[in-house]
Every structure is written in C-alpha cells, then in structure tokens.
Scaffold this motif. Structure first.
Motif, PDB file in Angstrom:
ATOM      1  N   TYR A 129      24.915  42.918   3.120  1.00  0.00           N
ATOM      2  CA  TYR A 129      24.952  43.076   1.702  1.00  0.00           C
ATOM      3  C   TYR A 129      25.177  44.143   1.876  1.00  0.00           C
ATOM      4  O   TYR A 129      26.249  44.834   1.454  1.00  0.00           O
ATOM      5  N   TYR A 130      23.941  44.821   2.046  1.00  0.00           N
ATOM      6  CA  TYR A 130      23.899  46.326   2.672  1.00  0.00           C
ATOM      7  C   TYR A 130      25.119  47.391   2.943  1.00  0.00           C
ATOM      8  O   TYR A 130      25.516  48.909   2.762  1.00  0.00           O
ATOM      9  N   LEU A 176      18.297  24.429   6.797  1.00  0.00           N
ATOM     10  CA  LEU A 176      17.748  25.484   6.046  1.00  0.00           C
ATOM     11  C   LEU A 176      16.998  24.822   4.931  1.00  0.00           C
ATOM     12  O   LEU A 176      17.345  24.111   4.096  1.00  0.00           O
ATOM     13  N   ALA A 202      17.981  34.567   9.876  1.00  0.00           N
ATOM     14  CA  ALA A 202      19.874  33.981   9.098  1.00  0.00           C
ATOM     15  C   ALA A 202      19.536  34.947   7.904  1.00  0.00           C
ATOM     16  O   ALA A 202      20.522  35.967   7.312  1.00  0.00           O
ATOM     17  N   GLN A 203      18.222  34.936   7.222  1.00  0.00           N
ATOM     18  CA  GLN A 203      17.887  35.710   6.008  1.00  0.00           C
ATOM     19  C   GLN A 203      18.171  37.296   6.605  1.00  0.00           C
ATOM     20  O   GLN A 203      18.841  37.471   5.382  1.00  0.00           O
ATOM     21  N   LYS A 259      25.709  29.864   5.508  1.00  0.00           N
ATOM     22  CA  LYS A 259      24.675  30.263   5.805  1.00  0.00           C
ATOM     23  C   LYS A 259      23.904  29.566   7.130  1.00  0.00           C
ATOM     24  O   LYS A 259      23.178  29.327   8.097  1.00  0.00           O
ATOM     25  N   TYR A 285      22.619  30.051  10.291  1.00  0.00           N
ATOM     26  CA  TYR A 285      21.951  29.993  10.908  1.00  0.00           C
ATOM     27  C   TYR A 285      21.709  28.975  12.960  1.00  0.00           C
ATOM     28  O   TYR A 285      21.449  28.790  13.092  1.00  0.00           O
ATOM     29  N   PHE A 327      22.196  38.254   6.081  1.00  0.00           N
ATOM     30  CA  PHE A 327      22.777  38.450   4.760  1.00  0.00           C
ATOM     31  C   PHE A 327      22.488  39.772   4.127  1.00  0.00           C
ATOM     32  O   PHE A 327      23.522  40.052   3.729  1.00  0.00           O
ATOM     33  N   ILE A 328      21.132  39.806   3.986  1.00  0.00           N
ATOM     34  CA  ILE A 328      20.330  40.928   3.363  1.00  0.00           C
ATOM     35  C   ILE A 328      21.029  42.283   3.915  1.00  0.00           C
ATOM     36  O   ILE A 328      22.379  43.636   3.015  1.00  0.00           O
ATOM     37  N   VAL A 349      17.557  34.658   0.033  1.00  0.00           N
ATOM     38  CA  VAL A 349      17.815  35.764   0.063  1.00  0.00           C
ATOM     39  C   VAL A 349      18.614  37.029  -0.948  1.00  0.00           C
ATOM     40  O   VAL A 349      17.716  38.238  -1.010  1.00  0.00           O
ATOM     41  N   MET A 350      19.091  36.266  -2.189  1.00  0.00           N
ATOM     42  CA  MET A 350      19.649  37.241  -3.175  1.00  0.00           C
ATOM     43  C   MET A 350      18.328  37.828  -3.845  1.00  0.00           C
ATOM     44  O   MET A 350      17.972  39.016  -4.870  1.00  0.00           O
ATOM     45  N   LYS A 385      14.327  44.753  -2.595  1.00  0.00           N
ATOM     46  CA  LYS A 385      14.930  45.740  -1.636  1.00  0.00           C
ATOM     47  C   LYS A 385      15.472  46.483  -2.949  1.00  0.00           C
ATOM     48  O   LYS A 385      15.269  47.653  -3.406  1.00  0.00           O
ATOM     49  N   LYS A 386      16.641  45.895  -3.740  1.00  0.00           N
ATOM     50  CA  LYS A 386      17.213  47.030  -5.100  1.00  0.00           C
ATOM     51  C   LYS A 386      16.071  48.057  -5.760  1.00  0.00           C
ATOM     52  O   LYS A 386      15.999  48.996  -6.245  1.00  0.00           O
ATOM     53  N   PHE A 442      17.461  28.912   0.155  1.00  0.00           N
ATOM     54  CA  PHE A 442      17.576  29.959   1.108  1.00  0.00           C
ATOM     55  C   PHE A 442      18.201  30.889   0.087  1.00  0.00           C
ATOM     56  O   PHE A 442      18.244  32.323   0.502  1.00  0.00           O
ATOM     57  N   THR A 443      19.956  30.240   0.241  1.00  0.00           N
ATOM     58  CA  THR A 443      20.542  30.972  -0.994  1.00  0.00           C
ATOM     59  C   THR A 443      20.003  32.455  -1.681  1.00  0.00           C
ATOM     60  O   THR A 443      20.041  33.146  -2.115  1.00  0.00           O
ATOM     61  N   ILE A 497      17.342  40.768  -2.687  1.00  0.00           N
ATOM     62  CA  ILE A 497      18.121  41.967  -2.704  1.00  0.00           C
ATOM     63  C   ILE A 497      17.701  42.554  -3.348  1.00  0.00           C
ATOM     64  O   ILE A 497      17.603  43.726  -3.502  1.00  0.00           O
ATOM     65  N   VAL A 510      26.849  33.713   0.967  1.00  0.00           N
ATOM     66  CA  VAL A 510      25.229  33.267   1.743  1.00  0.00           C
ATOM     67  C   VAL A 510      26.108  31.693   1.819  1.00  0.00           C
ATOM     68  O   VAL A 510      25.308  31.384   2.899  1.00  0.00           O
ATOM     69  N   ASP A 511      26.331  30.550   0.369  1.00  0.00           N
ATOM     70  CA  ASP A 511      26.302  29.882   0.465  1.00  0.00           C
ATOM     71  C   ASP A 511      27.294  28.650   1.385  1.00  0.00           C
ATOM     72  O   ASP A 511      27.258  27.936   1.987  1.00  0.00           O
ATOM     73  N   GLN A 542      15.683  30.547  10.712  1.00  0.00           N
ATOM     74  CA  GLN A 542      16.209  30.829   9.472  1.00  0.00           C
ATOM     75  C   GLN A 542      15.531  32.340   9.017  1.00  0.00           C
ATOM     76  O   GLN A 542      16.307  33.164   7.770  1.00  0.00           O
ATOM     77  N   ASP A 559      26.450  40.451  -8.179  1.00  0.00           N
ATOM     78  CA  ASP A 559      25.697  39.700  -6.766  1.00  0.00           C
ATOM     79  C   ASP A 559      26.215  37.793  -6.805  1.00  0.00           C
ATOM     80  O   ASP A 559      25.326  37.186  -5.770  1.00  0.00           O
ATOM     81  N   PHE A 587      28.338  38.016  -4.012  1.00  0.00           N
ATOM     82  CA  PHE A 587      28.240  37.213  -3.042  1.00  0.00           C
ATOM     83  C   PHE A 587      26.348  36.251  -2.745  1.00  0.00           C
ATOM     84  O   PHE A 587      26.768  35.753  -1.383  1.00  0.00           O
ATOM     85  N   ALA A 588      26.485  35.643  -3.364  1.00  0.00           N
ATOM     86  CA  ALA A 588      25.556  34.118  -3.733  1.00  0.00           C
ATOM     87  C   ALA A 588      26.664  33.341  -2.361  1.00  0.00           C
ATOM     88  O   ALA A 588      25.725  32.825  -1.791  1.00  0.00           O
ATOM     89  N   PRO A 608      19.682  22.186  14.530  1.00  0.00           N
ATOM     90  CA  PRO A 608      18.414  22.298  14.954  1.00  0.00           C
ATOM     91  C   PRO A 608      17.420  21.291  13.974  1.00  0.00           C
ATOM     92  O   PRO A 608      18.343  20.100  13.261  1.00  0.00           O
ATOM     93  N   GLN A 667      15.945  53.010   3.163  1.00  0.00           N
ATOM     94  CA  GLN A 667      17.666  52.511   4.375  1.00  0.00           C
ATOM     95  C   GLN A 667      18.344  52.912   4.782  1.00  0.00           C
ATOM     96  O   GLN A 667      18.436  52.340   6.515  1.00  0.00           O
TER      97      GLN A 667
END
Lengths: 174, 299
Positions: free
Chosen positions: A58-59, B19, A50-51, A29, A33, A54-55, B27-28, B34-35, B23-24, B31, A25-26, A47, A18, A21-22, B15, B276
């Motif tokens: 991921y899936y 952000l 945008a979130q 992002k 955005y 990414f979710i 998001v993580m 949700k898992k 933010f990152t 995730i 995102v970095d 925002q 994971d 994936f971060a 904007p 999902q």
C-alpha cells in the motif's frame, strides 16, 4: 458489472480510494498467504507476513511498475518479507524436526497422503531461497522471468536454484 | 519414484488453517492506524517547533536593540557521510549550520552554530542523500522564518493572528496584494486555492525582510512572503502556517508582511517521511552498526 482490472484498482487507490486497495487484498490474499506459508512453514507467521506484505505494498504502490503483473510484484515483497522474518526470528525447521515429521507421516498416513506429507517435509528442508523458487514456479505458476523479478535475481540463477532444489528433493525422497 | 515435476505440480502445500475471515479488514485497519500515526508525528513535530519558536521569541522581546538588528544567519545543510547498513538501509549524516533544530536550541540566532545530524533511510525509500539535505535545510529555514516573524511582530497566542505558509506575490498595488502558494509546496496537501487577492491591506502595513523593516512599496511580484493575518470569522484554533484565512479573503485583513528567501523544499515531505522512510538516529556504541535509532520504522 465488469470486474475492475488491477491497474484500475491501483489508480483508484492512488487517488485516495482505500476500498479499491481492499479489493486488491481480497484478490491476492490467499496466493500471498500460501506463498509465505511455503517459505515459512508456519500458518501464524505466514499470516503475519502476508499482512505486512499488503501494508508495505500500500505504501509503495506509487513505485509499482506496471510492466510486471501485480501478483509478481506482491510475491517479490512477500518473498523479501519472509526472508527478513527468517533472518530475524531464525524460524527454520531444524533437520531433526523435518525427519520426525516424515517418520510420523510414514507411520500414520495412507499412501497418497504419505507421499504428499513426505514431499512437503522434503520441501520444508530446502533452503528458504529454494523453497521460494519452488513455490513460485510450481504452486503460483510464475514464469522464470517473473520469478527473477520477484526474487531480484538473474533468470539464470533462478534456473540453477530450481535445478538444485529438484536434485535435493530427488535425493531426499529416494 | 515418480517424476519430481509431476509430484510438485500435483501436491501444492496448503496451510491447515485458512486466513482469518477478517484478514482484509485487519490490513485496512492497520493502514488507517499507520496513517493516523504518521499524521500525529507530523503535527507533533510542528507543535514542538512552535514551542521552541515561542520560547526563543520571548527571550528576544526583552531586548529592543536586539529585536531591531538581529540577523538570522543563513541556514545551510550539507551532506556529510553515507554508511550502508547490513539491513540494506543507509545512515546519512548531514551537517547543519545556523539551524534551530526541532527541540534543540543552540545559542541565539545571531551566533554561528554547527551540528551533525544522522538519519537512517529505508532501503525502499526514494529519498536521495541530496534530497535529505534539502529537506533539512528547508526545515531550518522554516524555523528561522518563524522565529524572525515572531520577533518582528511580537506575536502572542492571545492575539488570534494567523501566519501563512510561504506564498509568492503575483501582483501588488497600494491597496491590494495577490498571492499564491509557493510552488515548492505540495499544492494538493494544502488544498490548492489558486491565486487570492487580499484587499484589506494598505501601503503602511508593517513590512519586514529577515533582517529589518522595509517599505510595503519595496515588495515586488515574484517575492516570497509570509503574511500575518487577522480573520473576523475563523476561530483562534490555528496559529502557525495556516491557509484558512486565505480561503476566506473577504473577512481577512493583512496586518503584516515578511519577505523571506524562497524556501528550498516542502517541509511537509520531511514530516511525512518520518518513520515511513526515515528515522532519526545517533552515533552510539551499543549497536554494531554504530548508530542507535530514536524510534522504529513502522513499515
């Protein structure tokens, strides 16, 4: 150390890492955005979307087609999510609000800033679909083909939308 | 008026608020959350199924005659309808025959039953209508197997017995059995252990198929089976569909075998798809689509 390619990060994420994936995102992002903001015209909503982008990415990562750039695929998700958001919340600046913004910018801003404000207000008054095309073409540097993929539309439609968007902006700003 | 192209290129809207720095991380965290939610749903479904199975088994233990002759009618699942929704998703109807479905108990295993169930399938999901029917059929088979197994072996929680996931027999002698995970199962999800030889077994080990007692010697390589096992070292926390004892064959005794029909699909795919890719839905009049969700998608 060499920066890993997007494809390596995707493979590592699919392998269960994971942190990779971060890094994705970095990497994207701000672009995502800014694109959401161009469509939604509101920082907080942009925002959130945008979130969500990414979710969702991921899936769905296993479905990513490496034929396209990762950014193109992310913009596709972000565009869809933004349109969904507009449909759900009816979050559209009304024309009257746009005109108020433009009037205020004329009164308070120096010339350069005023032009920018008026331009952005005019873009904000475009249909969401046109805003998305303008954002992807002018501000995210996407090609017609990439925009067509991002918006799930034929290239010719993208050309037409962009031409109409510019025509409307010209009329609005003249 | 300057050229529109030049103006647009020059003035990217930014904007006013950047952000948030987290933010990152947000998001993580989302995730991960949700898992965990997905995993909980999966466990919850299995626990609910086990509760149903146990209740049915208790009802059957009282009747020796029924226990000896009960025949679980073969479950079946057939695609019934597909309705596209405005949001791009679709509702798929599946007709289930002879199926104990989750917490809904309909009659007894020997009585034919039929009911339609509906699922909303997300527009971005890969699941085809046919796959949905297969997964539901596999789910019905899993329940039928569990009920029959408990009926044959009179399982109860205080015996500290384990029942395996579906396995395939690769070799068998009077004193040993070699098995591997059934190929329809997601090998990685079950921490693949290859083939395992269990030698704490004898040719008088109680052996059944879905309807009656058979002889241990009737088993052949290629048969699909569930094993009932006792392990000397693993605690009693896992009861149903466990692979733990198979990873510790020296300390595992096979105390019963049930031959099953080969499973149609891996039910864990169904559990993973909940919320999902799919949500359960029911016909209703309060929603314009004609269907009301039992819970929401989290994607």
């Amino acid at each position: 150390m060499q920066t890993p390619q997007d494809t390596e990060l995707i493979a590592q994420t699919l392998d269960g890492d994971d942190d990779s994936f971060a890094e994705i995102v970095d990497r994207y992002k701000n672009a995502v955005y800014y694109h959401c903001f161009a469509i939604l015209k509101d920082e907080a909503s942009a925002q959130d979307v945008a979130q969500e982008t990414f979710i969702a990415a991921y899936y769905s990562l296993s479905k990513y087609n490496p034929k396209y750039k990762l950014a193109t695929w992310l913009f596709r998700i972000a565009t869809n999510k933004s349109f969904d958001y507009i449909r759900k919340s009816k979050h559209v600046l009304k024309d009257s609000e746009v005109f108020v913004q433009r009037a205020e910018s004329r009164q308070k801003q120096p010339e350069q800033e005023q032009i920018e404000q008026e331009l952005h207000a005019a873009v904000a008054a475009l249909k969401p679909k046109y805003r998305a095309v303008v954002s992807l073409y002018y501000w995210q540097g996407q090609t017609y083909a990439e925009i067509a993929h991002s918006m799930n539309a034929p290239i010719n439609s993208v050309r037409v939308w962009l031409r109409r968007a510019k025509a409307q902006l010209k009329e609005d700003l003249s | 008026m300057k050229d529109i192209d030049t103006m647009l290129k020059k003035h990217t809207p930014k904007p006013k608020r950047q952000l948030t720095p987290t933010f990152t991380q947000n998001v993580m965290e989302d995730i991960t959350m949700k898992k965990q939610h997905n995993k909980s749903l999966s466990i919850m479904q299995r626990v609910r199924k086990h509760a149903t199975v146990t209740a049915v088994a208790i009802g059957l233990i009282g009747s020796t005659a029924a226990a000896a002759t009960a025949l679980w009618l073969a479950p079946n699942a057939q695609h019934l309808s597909t309705q596209p929704l405005e949001n791009g998703n679709r509702v798929v109807g599946i007709n289930l025959e002879n199926c104990q479905f989750f917490d809904i108990s309909e009659g007894v295993p020997t009585t034919p039953s039929e009911r339609a169930v509906y699922y909303e399938i997300h527009k971005e999901a890969d699941i085809t209508d046919q796959k949905m029917a297969q997964l539901l059929k596999a789910n019905c088979e899993e329940t039928a197997n569990s009920v029959t197994l408990e009926q044959h072996f009179k399982l109860s929680e205080n015996q500290h017995l384990y029942t395996s996931t579906p396995l395939v027999v690769t070799a068998i002698t009077d004193t040993s059995i070699r098995v591997k995970l059934h190929p329809v199962l997601d090998q990685e999800a079950y921490e693949t252990f290859g083939e395992v030889e269990l030698s704490r077994i004898s040719d008088d080990t109680p052996t059944y198929d879905l309807t009656q007692e058979i002889s241990f010697n009737d088993l052949r390589a290629g048969d699909s089976v569930l094993l009932v096992m006792q392990n000397d070292t693993i605690g009693p926390s896992e009861m149903l569909y466990s692979i733990g004892p198979l990873q510790d064959p020296e300390n595992t005794a096979v105390i019963g075998i049930m031959r099953i029909t080969p499973p149609t699909a891996d039910t864990s795919e169904l559990y993973q798809a909940y919320a999902q890719d799919i949500v359960r839905t029911e016909p209703c009049s309060t929603d314009p689509s004609g269907f009301c969700r039992a819970y929401e998608f989290y994607r």
